[in-house]
Scaffold this active site. Structure first.
Site, PDB file in Angstrom:
ATOM      1  N   ASP A   1     -24.031  61.130 -77.836  1.00 55.76           N
ATOM      2  CA  ASP A   1     -22.836  60.396 -78.250  1.00 55.76           C
ATOM      3  C   ASP A   1     -21.690  61.403 -78.285  1.00 55.76           C
ATOM      4  O   ASP A   1     -21.686  62.308 -79.126  1.00 55.76           O
ATOM      5  CB  ASP A   1     -23.060  59.758 -79.625  1.00 55.76           C
ATOM      6  CG  ASP A   1     -21.859  58.923 -80.064  1.00 55.76           C
ATOM      7  OD1 ASP A   1     -20.737  59.150 -79.544  1.00 55.76           O
ATOM      8  OD2 ASP A   1     -22.036  58.060 -80.942  1.00 55.76           O
ATOM      9  N   VAL A   2     -20.741  61.243 -77.377  1.00 56.15           N
ATOM     10  CA  VAL A   2     -19.682  62.256 -77.225  1.00 56.15           C
ATOM     11  C   VAL A   2     -18.748  62.337 -78.425  1.00 56.15           C
ATOM     12  O   VAL A   2     -17.923  63.250 -78.501  1.00 56.15           O
ATOM     13  CB  VAL A   2     -18.852  62.007 -75.938  1.00 56.15           C
ATOM     14  CG1 VAL A   2     -19.727  62.063 -74.699  1.00 56.15           C
ATOM     15  CG2 VAL A   2     -18.075  60.687 -76.014  1.00 56.15           C
TER      16      VAL A   2
ATOM     17  N   SER B   1      -6.362  53.218 -60.401  1.00 56.65           N
ATOM     18  CA  SER B   1      -5.879  51.861 -60.633  1.00 56.65           C
ATOM     19  C   SER B   1      -7.016  51.092 -61.325  1.00 56.65           C
ATOM     20  O   SER B   1      -7.922  51.703 -61.894  1.00 56.65           O
ATOM     21  CB  SER B   1      -5.512  51.231 -59.286  1.00 56.65           C
ATOM     22  OG  SER B   1      -5.052  49.900 -59.455  1.00 56.65           O
ATOM     23  N   LEU B   2      -6.985  49.781 -61.262  1.00 54.40           N
ATOM     24  CA  LEU B   2      -8.114  48.985 -61.770  1.00 54.40           C
ATOM     25  C   LEU B   2      -9.284  49.128 -60.794  1.00 54.40           C
ATOM     26  O   LEU B   2      -9.117  48.913 -59.589  1.00 54.40           O
ATOM     27  CB  LEU B   2      -7.704  47.517 -61.886  1.00 54.40           C
ATOM     28  CG  LEU B   2      -8.790  46.530 -62.330  1.00 54.40           C
ATOM     29  CD1 LEU B   2      -9.342  46.879 -63.711  1.00 54.40           C
ATOM     30  CD2 LEU B   2      -8.232  45.103 -62.323  1.00 54.40           C
ATOM     31  N   VAL B   3     -10.434  49.517 -61.321  1.00 51.46           N
ATOM     32  CA  VAL B   3     -11.608  49.805 -60.489  1.00 51.46           C
ATOM     33  C   VAL B   3     -12.696  48.763 -60.744  1.00 51.46           C
ATOM     34  O   VAL B   3     -13.039  48.485 -61.891  1.00 51.46           O
ATOM     35  CB  VAL B   3     -12.163  51.212 -60.818  1.00 51.46           C
ATOM     36  CG1 VAL B   3     -13.423  51.507 -60.023  1.00 51.46           C
ATOM     37  CG2 VAL B   3     -11.104  52.277 -60.558  1.00 51.46           C
TER      38      VAL B   3
ATOM     39  N   SER C   1      -5.273  57.088 -66.674  1.00 50.19           N
ATOM     40  CA  SER C   1      -5.204  55.767 -66.052  1.00 50.19           C
ATOM     41  C   SER C   1      -3.768  55.439 -65.697  1.00 50.19           C
ATOM     42  O   SER C   1      -2.818  55.894 -66.364  1.00 50.19           O
ATOM     43  CB  SER C   1      -5.746  54.707 -67.008  1.00 50.19           C
ATOM     44  OG  SER C   1      -5.499  53.413 -66.481  1.00 50.19           O
TER      45      SER C   1
ATOM     46  N   TYR D   1      -5.650  51.963 -75.992  1.00 46.01           N
ATOM     47  CA  TYR D   1      -6.131  52.596 -74.748  1.00 46.01           C
ATOM     48  C   TYR D   1      -5.034  53.452 -74.103  1.00 46.01           C
ATOM     49  O   TYR D   1      -5.279  54.592 -73.697  1.00 46.01           O
ATOM     50  CB  TYR D   1      -6.615  51.512 -73.784  1.00 46.01           C
ATOM     51  CG  TYR D   1      -7.178  52.047 -72.486  1.00 46.01           C
ATOM     52  CD1 TYR D   1      -8.268  52.924 -72.469  1.00 46.01           C
ATOM     53  CD2 TYR D   1      -6.619  51.686 -71.264  1.00 46.01           C
ATOM     54  CE1 TYR D   1      -8.785  53.411 -71.268  1.00 46.01           C
ATOM     55  CE2 TYR D   1      -7.137  52.170 -70.067  1.00 46.01           C
ATOM     56  CZ  TYR D   1      -8.216  53.034 -70.075  1.00 46.01           C
ATOM     57  OH  TYR D   1      -8.724  53.518 -68.892  1.00 46.01           O
TER      58      TYR D   1
ATOM     59  N   ILE E   1     -17.637  55.029 -62.568  1.00 45.31           N
ATOM     60  CA  ILE E   1     -16.928  56.108 -61.877  1.00 45.31           C
ATOM     61  C   ILE E   1     -17.677  57.431 -62.049  1.00 45.31           C
ATOM     62  O   ILE E   1     -17.829  58.209 -61.099  1.00 45.31           O
ATOM     63  CB  ILE E   1     -15.472  56.201 -62.405  1.00 45.31           C
ATOM     64  CG1 ILE E   1     -14.696  54.927 -62.054  1.00 45.31           C
ATOM     65  CG2 ILE E   1     -14.774  57.436 -61.850  1.00 45.31           C
ATOM     66  CD1 ILE E   1     -13.355  54.780 -62.778  1.00 45.31           C
TER      67      ILE E   1
HETATM   68  N1  NAD Z   1     -12.764  51.071 -64.482  1.00 42.02           N
HETATM   69  C1  NAD Z   1     -11.438  51.109 -64.408  1.00 42.02           C
HETATM   70  O1  NAD Z   1     -10.773  50.155 -63.957  1.00 42.02           O
HETATM   71  C2  NAD Z   1     -10.702  52.343 -64.851  1.00 42.02           C
HETATM   72  C3  NAD Z   1      -9.344  52.448 -64.531  1.00 42.02           C
HETATM   73  C4  NAD Z   1      -8.649  53.589 -64.933  1.00 42.02           C
HETATM   74  C5  NAD Z   1      -9.291  54.583 -65.641  1.00 42.02           C
HETATM   75  N2  NAD Z   1     -10.614  54.449 -65.942  1.00 42.02           N
HETATM   76  C6  NAD Z   1     -11.243  55.517 -66.700  1.00 42.02           C
HETATM   77  O2  NAD Z   1     -12.307  56.044 -65.939  1.00 42.02           O
HETATM   78  C7  NAD Z   1     -13.337  56.502 -66.825  1.00 42.02           C
HETATM   79  C8  NAD Z   1     -14.676  55.896 -66.432  1.00 42.02           C
HETATM   80  O3  NAD Z   1     -14.541  54.485 -66.491  1.00 42.02           O
HETATM   81  P1  NAD Z   1     -15.665  53.497 -65.909  1.00 42.02           P
HETATM   82  O4  NAD Z   1     -14.972  52.265 -65.490  1.00 42.02           O
HETATM   83  O5  NAD Z   1     -16.518  54.210 -64.954  1.00 42.02           O
HETATM   84  O6  NAD Z   1     -16.473  53.179 -67.246  1.00 42.02           O
HETATM   85  P2  NAD Z   1     -17.976  52.617 -67.423  1.00 42.02           P
HETATM   86  O7  NAD Z   1     -17.927  51.666 -68.557  1.00 42.02           O
HETATM   87  O8  NAD Z   1     -18.503  52.139 -66.117  1.00 42.02           O
HETATM   88  O9  NAD Z   1     -18.773  53.932 -67.814  1.00 42.02           O
HETATM   89  C9  NAD Z   1     -18.484  54.604 -69.007  1.00 42.02           C
HETATM   90  C10 NAD Z   1     -19.723  55.368 -69.422  1.00 42.02           C
HETATM   91  O10 NAD Z   1     -19.424  55.987 -70.685  1.00 42.02           O
HETATM   92  C11 NAD Z   1     -20.586  55.848 -71.507  1.00 42.02           C
HETATM   93  N3  NAD Z   1     -20.196  55.922 -72.921  1.00 42.02           N
HETATM   94  C12 NAD Z   1     -19.493  55.026 -73.636  1.00 42.02           C
HETATM   95  N4  NAD Z   1     -19.380  55.441 -74.914  1.00 42.02           N
HETATM   96  C13 NAD Z   1     -20.020  56.629 -74.999  1.00 42.02           C
HETATM   97  C14 NAD Z   1     -20.240  57.558 -76.049  1.00 42.02           C
HETATM   98  N5  NAD Z   1     -19.804  57.349 -77.303  1.00 42.02           N
HETATM   99  N6  NAD Z   1     -20.941  58.690 -75.776  1.00 42.02           N
HETATM  100  C15 NAD Z   1     -21.429  58.923 -74.533  1.00 42.02           C
HETATM  101  N7  NAD Z   1     -21.238  58.074 -73.495  1.00 42.02           N
HETATM  102  C16 NAD Z   1     -20.556  56.939 -73.733  1.00 42.02           C
HETATM  103  C17 NAD Z   1     -21.179  54.494 -71.131  1.00 42.02           C
HETATM  104  O11 NAD Z   1     -22.538  54.413 -71.513  1.00 42.02           O
HETATM  105  C18 NAD Z   1     -20.955  54.468 -69.629  1.00 42.02           C
HETATM  106  O12 NAD Z   1     -22.057  55.000 -68.905  1.00 42.02           O
HETATM  107  C19 NAD Z   1     -12.882  56.144 -68.238  1.00 42.02           C
HETATM  108  O13 NAD Z   1     -12.285  57.276 -68.838  1.00 42.02           O
HETATM  109  C20 NAD Z   1     -11.852  55.066 -68.000  1.00 42.02           C
HETATM  110  O14 NAD Z   1     -10.911  55.001 -69.040  1.00 42.02           O
HETATM  111  C21 NAD Z   1     -11.337  53.357 -65.565  1.00 42.02           C
END
Ligand code: NAD
Length: 247
Positions: A61-62, A184-186, A140, A153, A18
């Site tokens: 690392d955040v 939603s779920l992505v 989420s 989570y 995302i």
């Molecule tokens: N994918 C879904 O279904 C979904 C649904 C609802 C909400 N979300 C939320 O959307 C956001 C993005 O999700 P996504 O699916 O794109 O995730 P993703 O796993 O595709 O990407 C997450 C990114 O965060 C980075 N990351 C992880 N730990 C880290 C750290 N300690 N320091 C720096 N970077 C770090 C990873 O390297 C990755 O590039 C998240 O907050 C997630 O909770 C996702």
């Protein structure tokens, strides 16, 4: 000229998923993009540069405040002061309550919750000085659903809403808005590789728009929230979920 020309947007976790789609869209809107991710954001750089936009990426690392401070300095030297902060980083491992260790608990809270605080602390002073800023936090729809194995989570994603509301209250007088987006779920590389892929049919069947969400479904809402058009929208959680939940 895009509606974000002249703005600088910082996106956490923007190397994939995302966050990467957000980087591409805000770049198309004219913003310069800075990405903090634990992985190299080479693909995101290529996407941003293909739009003709400016990009800075650093491995960060955040969960480590010292690395966040270093990232802020690096961004400042490369691109200047951030106008937009997208607290996108997040992990979402399915784990039964009985299986969550103290270490698991602290790690997910550090990544999903503490990072919101560290990055906002770092970038709000510059926004305040210019009396303009936009912060968007990723929460989420799990907050409103019956999804097991997500105690940790859901806790962090409820915290993201609380953080959004509390920070909006304090920053409104300075022209800074704070909002949250709830997908939603992505479908992306992470969900495809996880147990969540087992819900790729069930979750969409509960949505008014019954297809699986993709990252691109979220970018228009982000683009609006960080624009001048959304100057009077703050403290809100916007569900972008195909009508899965109805607030
Ligand atoms: N994918 C879904 O279904 C979904 C649904 C609802 C909400 N979300 C939320 O959307 C956001 C993005 O999700 P996504 O699916 O794109 O995730 P993703 O796993 O595709 O990407 C997450 C990114 O965060 C980075 N990351 C992880 N730990 C880290 C750290 N300690 N320091 C720096 N970077 C770090 C990873 O390297 C990755 O590039 C998240 O907050 C997630 O909770 C996702």
């Amino acid at each position: 000229m895009g509606r974000l020309t002249g703005r600088l947007a910082v996106i956490t976790g923007g190397a994939s998923g995302i966050g990467q789609a957000f980087a591409k869209r805000l770049s198309e809107d004219g913003a310069a993009i800075a990405v903090a991710d634990i992985r190299h954001a080479a693909d995101t750089r290529a996407m941003v540069e293909a739009t003709g936009g400016q990009f800075f990426g650093a491995v960060c690392d955040v969960t480590d405040p010292a690395q966040v401070v270093r990232f802020v300095d690096q961004v400042g030297a490369a691109l200047g002061t951030a106008d937009i902060l997208v607290n996108n980083v997040g992990i979402f491992p399915l784990q039964a309550f009985d299986d969550i260790s103290n270490e698991d608990w602290h790690r997910i809270n550090a990544i999903n919750t503490d990072s919101l605080f560290y990055f906002s602390k770092a970038f709000v002073p510059g926004m305040r000085a210019r009396k303009w800023g936009r912060i968007v936090n990723l929460t989420s729809t799990v907050n409103w659903l019956m999804i097991p194995k997500y105690v940790h989570y859901i806790t962090t994603k409820a915290a993201a809403i609380g953080f959004t509301r509390g920070l909006a209250n304090e920053l409104g007088p300075d022209g800074i808005t704070v909002n949250a987006i709830a997908p939603s779920l992505v479908r992306n590389v992470t969900t495809e590789a996880s147990e969540l892929a087992g819900m790729f049919d069930a979750i969409p069947s509960m949505q008014a728009i019954p297809r699986l969400q993709v990252p691109e479904d979220l970018v228009g809402t982000l683009s609006f929230l960080v624009s001048d058009d959304a100057a009077f929208v703050t403290g809100q959680t916007i569900a972008v979920d195909g009508g899965l939940t109805k607030g």
